[in-house]
Design a protein around this motif. Sequence first.
Motif, PDB file in Angstrom:
ATOM      1  N   ILE A  19      56.726  23.085  80.464  1.00  0.00           N
ATOM      2  CA  ILE A  19      55.601  24.478  80.224  1.00  0.00           C
ATOM      3  C   ILE A  19      54.782  23.162  79.460  1.00  0.00           C
ATOM      4  CG2 ILE A  19      55.143  25.051  77.415  1.00  0.00           C
ATOM      5  CD1 ILE A  19      57.846  26.092  76.856  1.00  0.00           C
ATOM      6  N   LEU A  20      54.350  22.301  79.106  1.00  0.00           N
ATOM      7  CA  LEU A  20      53.426  21.351  79.040  1.00  0.00           C
ATOM      8  C   LEU A  20      52.505  20.637  80.816  1.00  0.00           C
ATOM      9  CD1 LEU A  20      55.124  17.924  76.854  1.00  0.00           C
ATOM     10  CD2 LEU A  20      53.371  20.181  75.989  1.00  0.00           C
ATOM     11  N   LEU A  21      53.164  20.629  81.911  1.00  0.00           N
ATOM     12  CA  LEU A  21      52.391  20.154  82.914  1.00  0.00           C
ATOM     13  C   LEU A  21      51.777  21.765  83.421  1.00  0.00           C
ATOM     14  CD1 LEU A  21      55.327  18.698  85.019  1.00  0.00           C
ATOM     15  CD2 LEU A  21      52.996  17.431  84.439  1.00  0.00           C
ATOM     16  N   ALA A  22      52.104  23.137  82.594  1.00  0.00           N
ATOM     17  CA  ALA A  22      51.640  24.253  83.474  1.00  0.00           C
ATOM     18  C   ALA A  22      50.416  24.504  82.474  1.00  0.00           C
ATOM     19  CB  ALA A  22      52.495  25.383  83.265  1.00  0.00           C
ATOM     20  N   ILE A  23      50.893  24.282  81.177  1.00  0.00           N
ATOM     21  CA  ILE A  23      49.637  23.974  80.431  1.00  0.00           C
ATOM     22  C   ILE A  23      48.406  23.122  80.855  1.00  0.00           C
ATOM     23  CG2 ILE A  23      48.268  23.710  77.609  1.00  0.00           C
ATOM     24  CD1 ILE A  23      51.069  24.971  77.092  1.00  0.00           C
ATOM     25  N   VAL A  24      48.688  21.797  81.328  1.00  0.00           N
ATOM     26  CA  VAL A  24      47.866  20.935  81.819  1.00  0.00           C
ATOM     27  C   VAL A  24      46.743  21.632  83.117  1.00  0.00           C
ATOM     28  CG1 VAL A  24      47.665  18.823  82.850  1.00  0.00           C
ATOM     29  CG2 VAL A  24      49.024  18.773  80.787  1.00  0.00           C
TER      30      VAL A  24
END
Length: 125
Positions: free
Chosen positions: A45-50
Amino acid sequence: MPLSEQEQKLLDEMERSLYHNDADFVSAVGGARGRLNYGSLVLGILLAIVGLGVVIVGVVIHAPVVGILGFAVMFTGVLVALKRSRLSAVRGSGARSSKSGSSRSKAGFMDRLNDRWDNRDEKNE
């Protein structure tokens, strides 16, 4: 017109067979998947947001290369988030493969439901 006793027994047998085959199919298809790994889910999820942020930056500065890079990061994040744990997949398929009494507590919901369905006539007699 009511069914004869023989026809009713045949229909019940066909119904039990159908539910048994469906439960086997569900356990065979569902047994290969493991549980979600929550660490991978958070990281994904963090990678997708970044990645989404990088795509937006690429659009704002009119740099297609940055946008494509952001999309790649975002796609990787989704793949990481949906990654299943291999250890739980191995444990899950092992519990479904054996039908002994000791592993019955480890059986899946559909297996227990199937057993209850098969034993419903025995309890009523």
